[in-house]
Design a protein around this motif. Structure first.
Motif, mmCIF file in Angstrom:
data_model
loop_
_atom_site.group_PDB
_atom_site.id
_atom_site.type_symbol
_atom_site.label_atom_id
_atom_site.label_comp_id
_atom_site.label_asym_id
_atom_site.label_seq_id
_atom_site.Cartn_x
_atom_site.Cartn_y
_atom_site.Cartn_z
ATOM 1 N N VAL A 264 -4.386 10.332 14.969
ATOM 2 C CA VAL A 264 -5.456 9.117 14.934
ATOM 3 C C VAL A 264 -5.247 8.787 13.209
ATOM 4 C CG1 VAL A 264 -7.838 8.760 14.765
ATOM 5 C CG2 VAL A 264 -7.467 9.992 16.068
ATOM 6 N N LEU A 265 -4.939 8.119 13.129
ATOM 7 C CA LEU A 265 -4.408 7.285 12.168
ATOM 8 C C LEU A 265 -5.144 6.072 11.050
ATOM 9 C CD1 LEU A 265 -0.695 6.810 13.022
ATOM 10 C CD2 LEU A 265 -1.606 8.509 12.349
ATOM 11 N N ARG A 266 -4.781 6.871 9.634
ATOM 12 C CA ARG A 266 -5.401 5.156 8.641
ATOM 13 C C ARG A 266 -4.429 4.635 7.383
ATOM 14 N NH1 ARG A 266 -10.357 8.092 6.565
ATOM 15 N NH2 ARG A 266 -11.436 8.212 8.886
ATOM 16 N N VAL A 267 -4.960 3.445 7.969
ATOM 17 C CA VAL A 267 -4.373 2.419 7.016
ATOM 18 C C VAL A 267 -4.451 3.213 5.508
ATOM 19 C CG1 VAL A 267 -3.286 0.395 6.512
ATOM 20 C CG2 VAL A 267 -3.559 1.208 8.712
ATOM 21 N N VAL A 268 -3.914 3.358 4.834
ATOM 22 C CA VAL A 268 -4.080 3.610 2.868
ATOM 23 C C VAL A 268 -3.700 2.786 2.421
ATOM 24 C CG1 VAL A 268 -5.008 5.983 3.718
ATOM 25 C CG2 VAL A 268 -2.533 5.300 3.056
ATOM 26 N N ARG A 269 -2.833 2.025 2.872
ATOM 27 C CA ARG A 269 -1.337 1.089 2.068
ATOM 28 C C ARG A 269 -1.261 -0.170 2.372
ATOM 29 N NH1 ARG A 269 3.080 1.341 -1.218
ATOM 30 N NH2 ARG A 269 3.492 3.426 -0.783
ATOM 31 N N VAL A 270 -1.084 -1.093 2.493
ATOM 32 C CA VAL A 270 -0.417 -2.319 2.985
ATOM 33 C C VAL A 270 0.469 -2.841 2.191
ATOM 34 C CG1 VAL A 270 -0.510 -4.931 4.070
ATOM 35 C CG2 VAL A 270 -2.224 -2.406 4.589
ATOM 36 N N VAL A 271 1.958 -2.848 2.397
ATOM 37 C CA VAL A 271 3.235 -3.081 1.365
ATOM 38 C C VAL A 271 3.321 -4.706 2.147
ATOM 39 C CG1 VAL A 271 5.405 -3.717 0.594
ATOM 40 C CG2 VAL A 271 3.791 -1.609 0.509
ATOM 41 N N LYS A 272 3.616 -6.106 0.871
ATOM 42 C CA LYS A 272 3.508 -7.905 1.548
ATOM 43 C C LYS A 272 4.880 -7.769 1.079
ATOM 44 C CE LYS A 272 -1.632 -8.251 2.499
ATOM 45 N NZ LYS A 272 -2.768 -9.010 1.908
ATOM 46 N N HIS A 273 4.770 -9.308 1.595
ATOM 47 C CA HIS A 273 6.019 -9.869 1.338
ATOM 48 C C HIS A 273 5.805 -10.229 -0.567
ATOM 49 C CE1 HIS A 273 9.225 -12.556 0.301
ATOM 50 N NE2 HIS A 273 10.234 -11.655 1.420
ATOM 51 N N PRO A 274 5.766 -10.360 -1.249
ATOM 52 C CA PRO A 274 6.295 -10.544 -2.094
ATOM 53 C C PRO A 274 5.882 -12.400 -2.139
ATOM 54 C CG PRO A 274 8.240 -9.706 -2.760
ATOM 55 C CD PRO A 274 8.041 -9.335 -1.325
#
Length: 318
Positions: A264-274
């Motif tokens: 069971v995982l939780r998203v803590v940060r999202v990295v997006k294309h600049p």
């Protein structure tokens, strides 16, 4: 609280049953190919599907194998654009088997489906068992004879693990579907159910059942050759989390079965294309593990094995 104790007790019972099921070798049975059989009937009677259904019944009732549901297999075949012309192809069958999450897939062919006696004329069938609606079935009588071959294919290598032949003959003579002229039943050429008692009581049904039973026993005797089913990658979401009981958005059609453990995982940060804003990567942290206790086609029930604070929207994956 009592309600959750009951749920946990039922879940534990389901898990115990599932673990016993997981010890079984998981297989799928394809419709048998019958292009080499001389066609003596009218209508859309798919004897290949009928014999496959009879074989599934034999294997399920005996209990050595865990056999994939027909509905699930049909869904996979439709998604993979699998045609009936490839029914007996081991390479194609292996590909389907990987998607289905089975260790082996059983393909086969029908080499004889009719009467033992030569010169038995059949023009067409329809109507009731007694009269066949006036169709030219023939006046000669003979014993029905059915011959089939089943091949067990390793889904990892497309290797044929076993080839089993089955032959059945009727114990009495008669018209193919008349059983010696008995009335009733209302067989129509496109409407014959080969798993029905009506069909099994005919001389052709008697011969078919004997051939299928022989093949089933041969396959059961080769169960030790079947490898474990390859694990498919599964990823879904937590749809509900209450007192350690989770409902997940993935189920049997995604490759899950009772007893499987998931992170069971939780998203803590999202990295997006600049520039484009496209999501490049989701950074997750593990908040627990869960074990599936019951899997329906599109969802499953699981209990939390470790961790706490699981929320709706958390990711589950194997």
């Amino acid at each position: 609280m009592k309600r959750w104790i009951v749920i946990l007790t039922v879940a534990a019972l389901c898990l115990s049953i599932a673990q016993a099921e997981n010890d079984k070798k998981r297989v799928a049975v394809m419709d048998f190919e019958f292009g080499s059989v001389q066609r003596w009937w009218d209508g859309n009677w798919d004897i290949g599907k009928g014999i496959a259904d009879m074989l599934v019944d034999e294997l399920v009732n005996e209990g050595t194998y865990s056999v994939i549901e027909r509905k699930q297999l049909d869904t996979i075949l439709a998604e993979q654009n699998f045609s009936n012309s490839d029914r007996a192809n081991p390479n194609t069958a292996a590909q389907i088997g990987v998607v289905a999450g089975v260790g082996s897939i059983i393909v086969g062919s029908i080499t004889q489906f009719g009467v033992e006696k030569k010169g038995f004329g059949v023009g067409g069938i329809g109507g009731s068992l007694g009269g066949f609606g006036g169709a030219k079935v023939g006046t000669q009588k003979g014993k029905a004879k059915v011959q089939i071959t089943a091949r067990m294919v390793d889904v990892n290598t497309a290797e044929i693990l076993a080839s089993i032949k089955g032959e059945g003959k009727s114990s009495r003579s008669g018209l193919l579907l008349g059983g010696g002229g008995g009335g009733g039943g209302g067989f129509g050429a496109g409407q014959i159910s080969m798993t029905s008692s009506d069909f099994r009581e005919t001389i052709l049904g008697e011969a078919t059942e004997a051939a299928v039973k022989e093949v089933a026993q041969g396959l059961i005797g080769k169960a030790d050759r079947v490898p474990s089913a390859p694990k498919r990658e599964v990823k879904g979401l937590v749809a509900d989390a209450t007192d350690g009981i989770l409902i997940l958005t993935v189920g049997a059609s995604h490759g899950l079965s009772a007893g499987d453990e998931l992170q069971v995982l939780r998203v803590v940060r999202v990295v997006k294309h600049p520039t484009t804003g496209e999501v490049l990567r989701e950074i997750t942290e593990q908040v627990g593990t869960c074990r599936v206790t019951q899997a329906d086609a599109e969802s499953s029930l699981a209990t939390l094995v470790s961790g706490s604070g699981v929320k709706v929207g958390d990711i589950v994956k194997n």
